[in-house]
Design a protein around this motif. Structure first.
Motif, PDB file in Angstrom:
ATOM      1  N   GLY A 291       0.806  -1.211   0.000  1.00  0.00           N
ATOM      2  CA  GLY A 291       0.000   0.000   0.000  1.00  0.00           C
ATOM      3  C   GLY A 291       0.839   1.260   0.000  1.00  0.00           C
ATOM      4  O   GLY A 291       0.453   2.283  -0.572  1.00  0.00           O
ATOM      5  N   ALA A 292       2.006   1.195   0.635  1.00  0.00           N
ATOM      6  CA  ALA A 292       2.905   2.354   0.686  1.00  0.00           C
ATOM      7  C   ALA A 292       3.856   2.405  -0.495  1.00  0.00           C
ATOM      8  O   ALA A 292       4.631   3.358  -0.634  1.00  0.00           O
ATOM      9  CB  ALA A 292       3.707   2.331   1.991  1.00  0.00           C
ATOM     10  N   ALA A 293       3.791   1.406  -1.375  1.00  0.00           N
ATOM     11  CA  ALA A 293       4.768   1.300  -2.465  1.00  0.00           C
ATOM     12  C   ALA A 293       4.304   1.958  -3.752  1.00  0.00           C
ATOM     13  O   ALA A 293       4.997   1.879  -4.769  1.00  0.00           O
ATOM     14  CB  ALA A 293       5.069  -0.180  -2.742  1.00  0.00           C
ATOM     15  N   ASN A 294       3.113   2.572  -3.724  1.00  0.00           N
ATOM     16  CA  ASN A 294       2.596   3.246  -4.919  1.00  0.00           C
ATOM     17  C   ASN A 294       2.456   2.261  -6.092  1.00  0.00           C
ATOM     18  O   ASN A 294       3.078   2.427  -7.157  1.00  0.00           O
ATOM     19  CB  ASN A 294       3.498   4.420  -5.307  1.00  0.00           C
ATOM     20  N   LEU A 295       1.619   1.232  -5.904  1.00  0.00           N
ATOM     21  CA  LEU A 295       1.376   0.263  -6.972  1.00  0.00           C
ATOM     22  C   LEU A 295       0.837   0.953  -8.215  1.00  0.00           C
ATOM     23  O   LEU A 295      -0.024   1.837  -8.115  1.00  0.00           O
ATOM     24  CB  LEU A 295       0.351  -0.779  -6.497  1.00  0.00           C
ATOM     25  N   PRO A 296       1.303   0.590  -9.398  1.00  0.00           N
ATOM     26  CA  PRO A 296       0.764   1.172 -10.616  1.00  0.00           C
ATOM     27  C   PRO A 296      -0.732   0.900 -10.735  1.00  0.00           C
ATOM     28  O   PRO A 296      -1.217  -0.147 -10.283  1.00  0.00           O
ATOM     29  CB  PRO A 296       1.539   0.452 -11.730  1.00  0.00           C
ATOM     30  N   PRO A 297      -1.495   1.812 -11.307  1.00  0.00           N
ATOM     31  CA  PRO A 297      -2.933   1.593 -11.483  1.00  0.00           C
ATOM     32  C   PRO A 297      -3.206   0.288 -12.244  1.00  0.00           C
ATOM     33  O   PRO A 297      -2.477  -0.058 -13.172  1.00  0.00           O
ATOM     34  CB  PRO A 297      -3.379   2.808 -12.299  1.00  0.00           C
ATOM     35  N   GLY A 298      -4.243  -0.423 -11.823  1.00  0.00           N
ATOM     36  CA  GLY A 298      -4.595  -1.672 -12.476  1.00  0.00           C
ATOM     37  C   GLY A 298      -3.864  -2.888 -11.942  1.00  0.00           C
ATOM     38  O   GLY A 298      -4.057  -4.000 -12.447  1.00  0.00           O
ATOM     39  N   SER A 299      -3.032  -2.712 -10.911  1.00  0.00           N
ATOM     40  CA  SER A 299      -2.269  -3.833 -10.348  1.00  0.00           C
ATOM     41  C   SER A 299      -3.183  -4.750  -9.532  1.00  0.00           C
ATOM     42  O   SER A 299      -4.283  -4.376  -9.125  1.00  0.00           O
ATOM     43  CB  SER A 299      -1.130  -3.319  -9.466  1.00  0.00           C
ATOM     44  N   ARG A 300      -2.699  -5.971  -9.292  1.00  0.00           N
ATOM     45  CA  ARG A 300      -3.468  -6.968  -8.552  1.00  0.00           C
ATOM     46  C   ARG A 300      -2.599  -7.589  -7.467  1.00  0.00           C
ATOM     47  O   ARG A 300      -1.382  -7.714  -7.639  1.00  0.00           O
ATOM     48  CB  ARG A 300      -3.985  -8.060  -9.503  1.00  0.00           C
ATOM     49  N   ILE A 301      -3.244  -7.983  -6.375  1.00  0.00           N
ATOM     50  CA  ILE A 301      -2.566  -8.653  -5.264  1.00  0.00           C
ATOM     51  C   ILE A 301      -3.138 -10.053  -5.147  1.00  0.00           C
ATOM     52  O   ILE A 301      -4.355 -10.240  -5.126  1.00  0.00           O
ATOM     53  CB  ILE A 301      -2.745  -7.877  -3.952  1.00  0.00           C
ATOM     54  N   VAL A 302      -2.254 -11.044  -5.045  1.00  0.00           N
ATOM     55  CA  VAL A 302      -2.655 -12.448  -4.961  1.00  0.00           C
ATOM     56  C   VAL A 302      -2.217 -13.001  -3.607  1.00  0.00           C
ATOM     57  O   VAL A 302      -1.041 -12.878  -3.233  1.00  0.00           O
ATOM     58  CB  VAL A 302      -2.008 -13.284  -6.093  1.00  0.00           C
ATOM     59  N   LEU A 303      -3.153 -13.603  -2.890  1.00  0.00           N
ATOM     60  CA  LEU A 303      -2.866 -14.183  -1.583  1.00  0.00           C
ATOM     61  C   LEU A 303      -3.179 -15.672  -1.609  1.00  0.00           C
ATOM     62  O   LEU A 303      -4.214 -16.092  -2.123  1.00  0.00           O
ATOM     63  CB  LEU A 303      -3.711 -13.514  -0.490  1.00  0.00           C
TER      64      LEU A 303
ATOM     65  N   ALA B 203      -9.539  -6.513  -7.688  1.00  0.00           N
ATOM     66  CA  ALA B 203      -8.113  -6.707  -7.954  1.00  0.00           C
ATOM     67  C   ALA B 203      -7.437  -7.557  -6.890  1.00  0.00           C
ATOM     68  O   ALA B 203      -6.220  -7.720  -6.923  1.00  0.00           O
ATOM     69  CB  ALA B 203      -7.410  -5.357  -8.063  1.00  0.00           C
ATOM     70  N   VAL B 204      -8.225  -8.105  -5.954  1.00  0.00           N
ATOM     71  CA  VAL B 204      -7.694  -9.000  -4.926  1.00  0.00           C
ATOM     72  C   VAL B 204      -8.027 -10.432  -5.335  1.00  0.00           C
ATOM     73  O   VAL B 204      -9.187 -10.773  -5.536  1.00  0.00           O
ATOM     74  CB  VAL B 204      -8.286  -8.692  -3.545  1.00  0.00           C
ATOM     75  N   PHE B 205      -7.008 -11.257  -5.434  1.00  0.00           N
ATOM     76  CA  PHE B 205      -7.197 -12.662  -5.797  1.00  0.00           C
ATOM     77  C   PHE B 205      -6.785 -13.520  -4.601  1.00  0.00           C
ATOM     78  O   PHE B 205      -5.600 -13.704  -4.343  1.00  0.00           O
ATOM     79  CB  PHE B 205      -6.383 -13.014  -7.037  1.00  0.00           C
ATOM     80  N   ARG B 206      -7.785 -14.004  -3.869  1.00  0.00           N
ATOM     81  CA  ARG B 206      -7.546 -14.957  -2.780  1.00  0.00           C
ATOM     82  C   ARG B 206      -7.683 -16.344  -3.411  1.00  0.00           C
ATOM     83  O   ARG B 206      -8.796 -16.831  -3.628  1.00  0.00           O
ATOM     84  CB  ARG B 206      -8.546 -14.760  -1.653  1.00  0.00           C
ATOM     85  N   VAL B 207      -6.568 -16.969  -3.709  1.00  0.00           N
ATOM     86  CA  VAL B 207      -6.607 -18.160  -4.545  1.00  0.00           C
ATOM     87  C   VAL B 207      -6.624 -19.434  -3.702  1.00  0.00           C
ATOM     88  O   VAL B 207      -5.984 -19.526  -2.653  1.00  0.00           O
ATOM     89  CB  VAL B 207      -5.427 -18.205  -5.545  1.00  0.00           C
ATOM     90  N   ASP B 208      -7.383 -20.394  -4.167  1.00  0.00           N
ATOM     91  CA  ASP B 208      -7.440 -21.733  -3.593  1.00  0.00           C
ATOM     92  C   ASP B 208      -7.384 -22.698  -4.764  1.00  0.00           C
ATOM     93  O   ASP B 208      -8.350 -22.810  -5.525  1.00  0.00           O
ATOM     94  CB  ASP B 208      -8.730 -21.917  -2.795  1.00  0.00           C
ATOM     95  N   HIS B 209      -6.259 -23.384  -4.926  1.00  0.00           N
ATOM     96  CA  HIS B 209      -6.056 -24.162  -6.148  1.00  0.00           C
ATOM     97  C   HIS B 209      -7.025 -25.337  -6.269  1.00  0.00           C
ATOM     98  O   HIS B 209      -7.224 -25.854  -7.367  1.00  0.00           O
ATOM     99  CB  HIS B 209      -4.602 -24.643  -6.233  1.00  0.00           C
ATOM    100  N   PHE B 210      -7.679 -25.740  -5.174  1.00  0.00           N
ATOM    101  CA  PHE B 210      -8.670 -26.807  -5.286  1.00  0.00           C
ATOM    102  C   PHE B 210      -9.779 -26.426  -6.253  1.00  0.00           C
ATOM    103  O   PHE B 210     -10.328 -27.280  -6.958  1.00  0.00           O
ATOM    104  CB  PHE B 210      -9.269 -27.113  -3.910  1.00  0.00           C
ATOM    105  N   LEU B 211     -10.144 -25.149  -6.298  1.00  0.00           N
ATOM    106  CA  LEU B 211     -11.229 -24.707  -7.172  1.00  0.00           C
ATOM    107  C   LEU B 211     -10.886 -24.852  -8.642  1.00  0.00           C
ATOM    108  O   LEU B 211     -11.784 -24.874  -9.495  1.00  0.00           O
ATOM    109  CB  LEU B 211     -11.593 -23.258  -6.864  1.00  0.00           C
TER     110      LEU B 211
ATOM    111  N   ILE C  76     -11.656 -16.028  -4.142  1.00  0.00           N
ATOM    112  CA  ILE C  76     -12.549 -15.996  -2.991  1.00  0.00           C
ATOM    113  C   ILE C  76     -12.776 -14.554  -2.559  1.00  0.00           C
ATOM    114  O   ILE C  76     -11.829 -13.811  -2.314  1.00  0.00           O
ATOM    115  CB  ILE C  76     -11.964 -16.846  -1.850  1.00  0.00           C
ATOM    116  N   ARG C  77     -14.036 -14.177  -2.495  1.00  0.00           N
ATOM    117  CA  ARG C  77     -14.404 -12.802  -2.171  1.00  0.00           C
ATOM    118  C   ARG C  77     -14.182 -12.524  -0.685  1.00  0.00           C
ATOM    119  O   ARG C  77     -14.139 -13.450   0.134  1.00  0.00           O
ATOM    120  CB  ARG C  77     -15.870 -12.588  -2.560  1.00  0.00           C
ATOM    121  N   ALA C  78     -14.088 -11.254  -0.326  1.00  0.00           N
ATOM    122  CA  ALA C  78     -13.783 -10.868   1.050  1.00  0.00           C
ATOM    123  C   ALA C  78     -14.792 -11.448   2.039  1.00  0.00           C
ATOM    124  O   ALA C  78     -14.416 -12.026   3.061  1.00  0.00           O
ATOM    125  CB  ALA C  78     -13.737  -9.345   1.164  1.00  0.00           C
TER     126      ALA C  78
END
Length: 456
Positions: free
Chosen positions: A120-132, A158-166, A414-416
């Motif tokens: 959040g403090a790193a100034n992500l370029p617009p349109g970037s995504r975070i994967v957890l 733009a948040v990808f909470r990934v679960d590879h089982f899906l 997975i949504r929030a």
């Protein structure tokens, strides 16, 4: 499509076993743009060449079926940077210098908040995504806080909470089989189905993962995410489409319908255990408490079973049993749908009819349906088994997930609210176990698990 990927925790097991091989599969299948950039970061003070040698060795081990050219291309193109994922300056250096970037946080869940704050403090370029990577938080409160942090950095889409089982082929077939076949959907309810078992029993023991596993255990590592996600696909109402909103809305309905567990429910309907020394196949396995890196005082379970009930029109009266164990005598990784027996057998036979069972094998992938028929002498029943082999997927599960991340398709993410609801389901279990209301049983490595738990 995003063409820049940064992997944090790049020297870890997740990158070695899954992410790098997935990128090779994407490269071999023509799914990566020629301009695709891969940056790998971790705390080790490696050079590019040292990391590339390590990556090549991992790909030779874990992606041996992929073309040599694709393995070489991914390893040779990777750039390595020494960085602290919780340091804003380090993160700013990693994401600078181009358009939007996908940042894959392949780190233990305890580091997620610090890494998200640094991004959040790193100034992500617009349109970037975070994967957890799962688990998303360590309990309900931490999941809520993590979602709050993420919302302050990038929008929810733009948040990808990934679960590879899906993304596993047979898990997808659970949904496809019931929704696309008239013979199944009318009987996919409690009037016809008595029990659903979602099982991930494995012969693998700790395998050097104490640093992660001992702070998590079977309940958080498998049941809270992977197995609950499969439950959602088994039990959800037919969505209007498989788009991200429709699919995720129906999944959250399932989680909200889970009957809250009381302390008495937890005592009667859950089991926890850890393995003792024993022999699995041709190898000796030490007691979990004596595995390198394990703190026995944590009383971490390596076996967890939870029985759930859904308070819904479709599923009232059906039992859902979620189970996962390590160092067991046999691998059993499947969804077993057990149908109720027929109400009357007008064949003049005295024996009891064995109920039909539809099994979706998760690993290896398969589908079988156990039926009953007349035996050779017309006076006995004989088992019949119908077997189907799903068509192999073009991409491994992590390959599909990474492709979705780069393309921006969040249907399998997975949504929030879904992440929080999954914790709500199991918070009573975690609380009761922490108070020792359910004893921590033991089982010999190589056995079928705790004595109180049946295996079918």
């Amino acid at each position: 499509m995003i063409d820049r990927l940064v992997i944090l925790g790049a020297t870890g097991d997740l990158n070695a076993r899954y992410l790098l091989p997935a990128l090779v599969a994407l490269r071999a299948g023509g799914h990566l743009a020629d301009r695709f950039e891969l940056t790998c970061a971790d705390r080790q003070g490696w050079t590019d060449e040292e990391f590339r040698r390590w990556a090549s060795a991992q790909l030779d081990r874990h992606a041996v079926m992929e073309p040599t050219e694709a393995r070489k291309a991914i390893a040779d193109s990777a750039r390595y940077r020494q960085a602290d994922a919780t340091n804003a300056a380090d993160m700013a250096s990693l994401v600078a210098g181009g358009g939007p970037v996908a940042v894959y946080v392949a780190l233990p869940p305890g580091i997620f908040p610090g890494a998200v704050a640094a991004l959040g403090a790193a100034n992500l370029p617009p349109g970037s995504r975070i994967v957890l990577e799962k688990p998303f938080g360590e309990n309900l409160a931490s999941a809520v806080e993590l979602n709050r942090l993420l919302a302050g950095v990038v929008p929810e889409h733009a948040v990808f909470r990934v679960d590879h089982f899906l993304a596993m082929t047979t898990v997808q077939n659970v949904l496809g089989s019931r929704l696309a076949n008239r013979v199944l959907e009318p009987i996919w309810n409690s009037s016809h189905i008595s029990e659903v078992e979602i099982v991930w029993d494995e012969t693998l023991a700790l395998e050097g993962r104490a640093g992660y596993y001992d702070g998590v255990g079977a309940l958080k590592d498998m049941v809270q995410n992977h197995l609950l996600q499969v439950l959602c696909l088994v039990a959800m109402e037919p969505p209007l489409s498989l788009g991200e909103r429709d699919l995720r809305d129906r999944k959250i309905d399932v989680l909200r319908s889970v009957r809250p567990l009381t302390d008495d429910d937890v005592v009667r309907r859950t089991h926890r255990a850890r393995y003792l020394a024993g022999r699995v196949g041709d190898r000796d396995v030490p007691s979990y408490a004596e595995e390198e890196g394990v703190d026995p005082r944590r009383r971490t379970e390596t076996f967890a079973e939870v029985e759930l009930a859904l308070e819904s029109w479709r599923w009232s009266g059906t039992t859902f049993r979620l189970r996962s164990g390590k160092a067991l005598g046999h691998d059993r990784k499947e969804v077993a749908v057990r149908f109720r027996p027929v109400p009357h057998l007008p064949l003049g036979l005295d024996e009891e009819v064995v109920p039909n069972v539809l099994r979706f094998g998760l690993e290896p992938e398969s589908m079988t349906l156990a039926l009953a028929g007349i035996g050779s002498n017309a006076r006995t029943l004989a088992p019949l088994t119908l077997t189907a082999q799903p068509a192999p997927s073009e991409l491994p599960a992590y390959g599909r997930l990474l492709a979705d991340v780069l393309l921006g398709n969040a249907a399998l993410s997975i949504r929030a609210d879904e992440a929080e609801e999954a914790w709500r389901v199991l918070e009573p279990v975690m609380s009761a176990w922490s108070r020792d209301l359910v004893p921590l049983a033991e089982y010999p490595a190589g056995s079928d698990g705790p004595a109180r738990v049946r295996s079918n």
